[in-house]
Design a protein around this motif. Structure first.
Motif, PDB file in Angstrom:
ATOM      1  N   GLY A  11      -1.636  -0.914  -9.430  1.00  0.00           N
ATOM      2  CA  GLY A  11      -1.198  -2.568  -9.089  1.00  0.00           C
ATOM      3  C   GLY A  11      -2.121  -3.170  -8.336  1.00  0.00           C
ATOM      4  O   GLY A  11      -3.241  -2.797  -8.050  1.00  0.00           O
ATOM      5  N   THR A  12      -1.579  -4.261  -8.267  1.00  0.00           N
ATOM      6  CA  THR A  12      -2.623  -5.379  -7.405  1.00  0.00           C
ATOM      7  C   THR A  12      -1.981  -5.830  -6.118  1.00  0.00           C
ATOM      8  O   THR A  12      -2.381  -6.620  -5.540  1.00  0.00           O
ATOM      9  CB  THR A  12      -2.892  -6.582  -8.287  1.00  0.00           C
ATOM     10  OG1 THR A  12      -1.994  -7.249  -8.537  1.00  0.00           O
ATOM     11  CG2 THR A  12      -3.720  -6.199  -9.288  1.00  0.00           C
ATOM     12  N   ASP A  61       0.765  -1.337   0.097  1.00  0.00           N
ATOM     13  CA  ASP A  61      -0.023  -0.038   0.063  1.00  0.00           C
ATOM     14  C   ASP A  61       0.968   1.342  -0.001  1.00  0.00           C
ATOM     15  O   ASP A  61       0.629   2.153  -0.753  1.00  0.00           O
ATOM     16  CB  ASP A  61      -0.912  -0.028   1.266  1.00  0.00           C
ATOM     17  CG  ASP A  61      -1.982  -1.000   1.406  1.00  0.00           C
ATOM     18  OD1 ASP A  61      -2.106  -1.603  -0.117  1.00  0.00           O
ATOM     19  OD2 ASP A  61      -2.729  -1.218   2.056  1.00  0.00           O
ATOM     20  N   GLU A  62       2.212   1.107   0.743  1.00  0.00           N
ATOM     21  CA  GLU A  62       2.813   2.550   0.842  1.00  0.00           C
ATOM     22  C   GLU A  62       3.526   2.505  -0.408  1.00  0.00           C
ATOM     23  O   GLU A  62       3.710   3.631  -1.159  1.00  0.00           O
ATOM     24  CB  GLU A  62       4.058   2.342   2.051  1.00  0.00           C
ATOM     25  CG  GLU A  62       4.773   3.400   2.121  1.00  0.00           C
ATOM     26  CD  GLU A  62       5.698   3.200   3.293  1.00  0.00           C
ATOM     27  OE1 GLU A  62       6.883   3.962   3.046  1.00  0.00           O
ATOM     28  OE2 GLU A  62       5.456   2.457   4.036  1.00  0.00           O
ATOM     29  N   TYR A  63       3.927   1.315  -0.948  1.00  0.00           N
ATOM     30  CA  TYR A  63       4.920   1.478  -2.217  1.00  0.00           C
ATOM     31  C   TYR A  63       4.102   1.972  -3.499  1.00  0.00           C
ATOM     32  O   TYR A  63       4.805   2.574  -4.093  1.00  0.00           O
ATOM     33  CB  TYR A  63       5.624   0.210  -2.361  1.00  0.00           C
ATOM     34  CG  TYR A  63       6.831   0.129  -3.483  1.00  0.00           C
ATOM     35  CD1 TYR A  63       7.834   0.588  -3.268  1.00  0.00           C
ATOM     36  CD2 TYR A  63       6.182  -0.399  -4.624  1.00  0.00           C
ATOM     37  CE1 TYR A  63       8.854   0.616  -4.409  1.00  0.00           C
ATOM     38  CE2 TYR A  63       7.224  -0.480  -5.793  1.00  0.00           C
ATOM     39  CZ  TYR A  63       8.456   0.048  -5.604  1.00  0.00           C
ATOM     40  OH  TYR A  63       9.482  -0.052  -6.674  1.00  0.00           O
ATOM     41  N   PHE A  64       2.996   1.283  -3.610  1.00  0.00           N
ATOM     42  CA  PHE A  64       2.413   1.602  -4.725  1.00  0.00           C
ATOM     43  C   PHE A  64       1.284   2.533  -4.793  1.00  0.00           C
ATOM     44  O   PHE A  64       0.259   2.790  -5.484  1.00  0.00           O
ATOM     45  CB  PHE A  64       1.484   0.131  -5.135  1.00  0.00           C
ATOM     46  CG  PHE A  64       2.409  -0.913  -5.607  1.00  0.00           C
ATOM     47  CD1 PHE A  64       3.358  -1.020  -6.744  1.00  0.00           C
ATOM     48  CD2 PHE A  64       2.726  -2.143  -4.882  1.00  0.00           C
ATOM     49  CE1 PHE A  64       3.818  -1.979  -6.971  1.00  0.00           C
ATOM     50  CE2 PHE A  64       3.508  -3.157  -5.241  1.00  0.00           C
ATOM     51  CZ  PHE A  64       4.229  -3.035  -6.480  1.00  0.00           C
ATOM     52  N   TYR A  65       1.454   3.572  -3.945  1.00  0.00           N
ATOM     53  CA  TYR A  65       0.714   4.576  -3.497  1.00  0.00           C
ATOM     54  C   TYR A  65       1.028   5.672  -4.669  1.00  0.00           C
ATOM     55  O   TYR A  65       2.247   5.973  -4.703  1.00  0.00           O
ATOM     56  CB  TYR A  65       0.549   4.941  -2.165  1.00  0.00           C
ATOM     57  CG  TYR A  65      -0.453   6.198  -2.114  1.00  0.00           C
ATOM     58  CD1 TYR A  65      -1.879   6.220  -2.026  1.00  0.00           C
ATOM     59  CD2 TYR A  65       0.050   7.667  -1.676  1.00  0.00           C
ATOM     60  CE1 TYR A  65      -2.767   7.060  -2.076  1.00  0.00           C
ATOM     61  CE2 TYR A  65      -0.992   8.453  -1.763  1.00  0.00           C
ATOM     62  CZ  TYR A  65      -2.149   8.608  -1.884  1.00  0.00           C
ATOM     63  OH  TYR A  65      -3.242   9.267  -1.669  1.00  0.00           O
ATOM     64  N   ILE A  66       0.124   6.390  -5.278  1.00  0.00           N
ATOM     65  CA  ILE A  66       0.529   7.525  -6.376  1.00  0.00           C
ATOM     66  C   ILE A  66      -0.134   8.724  -5.590  1.00  0.00           C
ATOM     67  O   ILE A  66      -1.467   9.049  -5.472  1.00  0.00           O
ATOM     68  CB  ILE A  66      -0.002   7.444  -7.588  1.00  0.00           C
ATOM     69  CG1 ILE A  66       0.339   6.002  -8.391  1.00  0.00           C
ATOM     70  CG2 ILE A  66       0.448   8.569  -8.712  1.00  0.00           C
ATOM     71  CD1 ILE A  66      -0.222   5.636  -9.600  1.00  0.00           C
ATOM     72  N   PRO A  67       0.749   9.714  -4.813  1.00  0.00           N
ATOM     73  CA  PRO A  67       0.230  10.748  -4.371  1.00  0.00           C
ATOM     74  C   PRO A  67      -0.530  11.681  -5.081  1.00  0.00           C
ATOM     75  O   PRO A  67      -1.652  12.110  -4.859  1.00  0.00           O
ATOM     76  CB  PRO A  67       1.495  11.346  -3.611  1.00  0.00           C
ATOM     77  CG  PRO A  67       2.226  10.240  -3.475  1.00  0.00           C
ATOM     78  CD  PRO A  67       2.124   9.474  -4.711  1.00  0.00           C
ATOM     79  N   ALA A  68       0.005  12.106  -6.378  1.00  0.00           N
ATOM     80  CA  ALA A  68      -0.694  12.845  -7.140  1.00  0.00           C
ATOM     81  C   ALA A  68      -2.089  12.698  -7.706  1.00  0.00           C
ATOM     82  O   ALA A  68      -2.866  13.440  -8.027  1.00  0.00           O
ATOM     83  CB  ALA A  68       0.230  13.054  -8.692  1.00  0.00           C
ATOM     84  N   ARG A  69      -2.391  11.200  -7.537  1.00  0.00           N
ATOM     85  CA  ARG A  69      -3.643  10.751  -8.089  1.00  0.00           C
ATOM     86  C   ARG A  69      -4.574  10.547  -6.842  1.00  0.00           C
ATOM     87  O   ARG A  69      -5.795  10.375  -6.874  1.00  0.00           O
ATOM     88  CB  ARG A  69      -3.351   9.445  -8.954  1.00  0.00           C
ATOM     89  CG  ARG A  69      -3.056   9.898 -10.154  1.00  0.00           C
ATOM     90  CD  ARG A  69      -3.068   8.561 -11.072  1.00  0.00           C
ATOM     91  NE  ARG A  69      -2.653   8.661 -12.376  1.00  0.00           N
ATOM     92  CZ  ARG A  69      -2.385   7.909 -13.281  1.00  0.00           C
ATOM     93  NH1 ARG A  69      -2.502   6.750 -13.251  1.00  0.00           N
ATOM     94  NH2 ARG A  69      -1.877   8.444 -14.649  1.00  0.00           N
TER      95      ARG A  69
END
Length: 88
Positions: A35-36, A22-30
């Motif tokens: 991913g899954t 959850d931390e690694y695959f988070y896109i702050p701008a969006r």
């Protein structure tokens, strides 16, 4: 798969892996995740390192068994998802 390799009644491996993804695959701008999810094997020299129980002297065997179980169950877990999403 995680539950089979965790301490009885614990979901430590799942919680650890989910939090890391959850931390690694988070896109702050969006404001969304991509991913899954997944499992980071970088530090998986022991099950304890990925949130599981200590296996003592058998740690490498425990990690190997967990890794094999994940690999053997990856395709069977994806097939129903692909079948449901086909054509969408």
């Amino acid at each position: 798969v995680c539950a089979r390799h965790d301490a009885k009644g614990s979901d430590g491996i799942y919680r650890h892996c989910k939090a890391h993804c959850d931390e690694y695959f988070y896109i702050p701008a969006r404001g969304e995740h991509r991913g899954t999810g997944g499992i980071f094997f970088d530090d998986a020299h022991t099950l304890e390192a990925i949130g599981g129980p200590s296996s003592g002297a058998d740690d490498m065997q425990a990690v190997d068994a967990f890794t094999r179980d994940v690999a053997e169950n990856l395709l069977p877990s994806w097939e129903p998802i692909v079948a449901r999403r086909r054509g969408t």
